[in-house]
Design an enzyme around this catalytic site. Structure first.
Site, short mmCIF file in Angstrom:
data_model
loop_
_atom_site.label_atom_id
_atom_site.label_comp_id
_atom_site.label_asym_id
_atom_site.label_seq_id
_atom_site.Cartn_x
_atom_site.Cartn_y
_atom_site.Cartn_z
N ASP A 13 25.20 34.49 -8.06
CA ASP A 13 24.90 35.87 -7.69
C ASP A 13 26.06 36.76 -8.16
OD1 ASP A 13 26.92 35.51 -5.83
OD2 ASP A 13 25.68 35.97 -4.08
N HIS A 14 26.00 38.02 -7.75
CA HIS A 14 27.02 38.99 -8.19
C HIS A 14 28.43 38.61 -7.72
CE1 HIS A 14 25.61 39.95 -4.20
NE2 HIS A 14 26.74 40.60 -3.96
N CYS A 70 28.14 31.29 -5.48
CA CYS A 70 27.96 32.55 -4.77
C CYS A 70 29.31 32.88 -4.14
CB CYS A 70 26.81 32.49 -3.77
SG CYS A 70 27.00 31.29 -2.44
N GLY A 71 29.34 33.84 -3.24
CA GLY A 71 30.63 34.26 -2.70
C GLY A 71 31.36 33.12 -2.00
N THR A 72 30.65 32.47 -1.09
CA THR A 72 31.25 31.35 -0.34
C THR A 72 30.81 29.99 -0.86
OG1 THR A 72 29.38 31.38 1.17
CG2 THR A 72 31.33 32.68 1.81
N GLY A 73 29.69 29.96 -1.55
CA GLY A 73 29.06 28.68 -1.92
C GLY A 73 28.11 28.18 -0.86
N GLY A 75 25.49 29.81 0.86
CA GLY A 75 24.09 30.14 0.67
C GLY A 75 23.45 29.32 -0.44
N HIS A 103 30.56 8.91 -4.33
CA HIS A 103 29.79 8.44 -3.18
C HIS A 103 28.44 9.12 -3.02
CE1 HIS A 103 33.28 6.49 -0.67
NE2 HIS A 103 33.29 6.13 -1.94
N ASN A 104 28.32 10.37 -3.52
CA ASN A 104 27.10 11.14 -3.26
C ASN A 104 26.27 11.43 -4.50
OD1 ASN A 104 29.50 12.76 -1.37
ND2 ASN A 104 27.89 11.61 -0.35
N ARG A 114 34.48 33.68 -4.06
CA ARG A 114 35.42 34.45 -3.24
C ARG A 114 36.40 33.53 -2.51
NH1 ARG A 114 30.79 38.55 -0.83
NH2 ARG A 114 30.82 40.03 -2.57
N HIS A 138 26.42 2.91 -1.97
CA HIS A 138 26.20 4.35 -1.94
C HIS A 138 24.79 4.70 -2.38
CE1 HIS A 138 30.34 4.69 -0.93
NE2 HIS A 138 30.69 4.06 -2.04
C1 RB5 Z 1 26.92 38.03 -1.03
O1 RB5 Z 1 27.49 39.10 -0.38
C2 RB5 Z 1 27.17 36.74 -0.27
O2 RB5 Z 1 26.49 36.76 0.94
C3 RB5 Z 1 26.77 35.54 -1.10
O3 RB5 Z 1 27.46 35.56 -2.30
C4 RB5 Z 1 27.05 34.18 -0.51
O4 RB5 Z 1 28.38 34.06 -0.10
C5 RB5 Z 1 26.09 33.70 0.49
O5 RB5 Z 1 26.18 32.60 1.04
#
Ligand code: RB5
Length: 149
Positions: A13-14, A70-73, A75, A103-104, A114, A138
């Site tokens: 994503d962005h 994504c931002g955190t990974g 989602g 293992h996985n 982020r 495994h």
């Molecule tokens: C976007 O703002 C953020 O929610 C997305 O990148 C991600 O971190 C979701 O899990």
């Protein structure tokens, strides 16, 4: 996933667009073909749109491995692991990346744009690409959930 030059399908994503571009350039530089499903800029988008595109193609066997960001990974991990046969691993360090393979047999690597810096992210990708699955006990464990629960 033994072929180290096998193609990789990638999407973000962005929030992780810039890291995706860096990972993509790194892979191309390694001679690894890359299919990029987007996103193509920093304008806000919905991560499931991109997670589904990558995970569905890995699930269908059209790509042996994928990378999602994504931002955190978080989602992207949630989306990808809903697809049969997908084993998506959110990795923050080299030990996790190696174990996700050993293992996985993780067929999708997930990164948080982020959370993880560019240099570490490239090292994580390298470890994930180069580490083989250990098989044996495994595989028995993967068989217990590979087609769902
Ligand atoms: C976007 O703002 C953020 O929610 C997305 O990148 C991600 O971190 C979701 O899990």
């Amino acid at each position: 996933m033994s072929d180290k030059k096998a193609p990789v399908i990638i999407g973000s994503d962005h929030a992780a667009f810039e890291l995706k571009e860096k990972i993509k350039a790194f892979l191309v530089g390694q001679g690894i073909p890359v299919e990029d499903v987007g996103t193509s800029g920093t304008e806000s988008v919905d991560y499931p749109d991109y997670g589904k595109q990558v995970a569905s193609q890995v699930s269908a066997g059209r790509f042996p491995r994928g990378i999602l960001l994504c931002g955190t990974g978080l989602g992207m991990s949630m989306v990808a692991n809903r697809f049969p046969g997908v084993r998506a691993a959110l990795c923050h360090d080299l030990f996790g990346a190696m174990m996700a393979r050993k293992h996985n047999d993780a067929n999708i690597l997930v990164l948080g744009g982020r959370v993880t810096g560019d240099i570490l992210a490239v090292e994580i990708v390298t470890a994930w690409l180069q580490t083989p699955f250990e098989n044996g006990r495994h595989q028995n464990r993967l068989d217990q959930f590979n087609q769902g629960v």
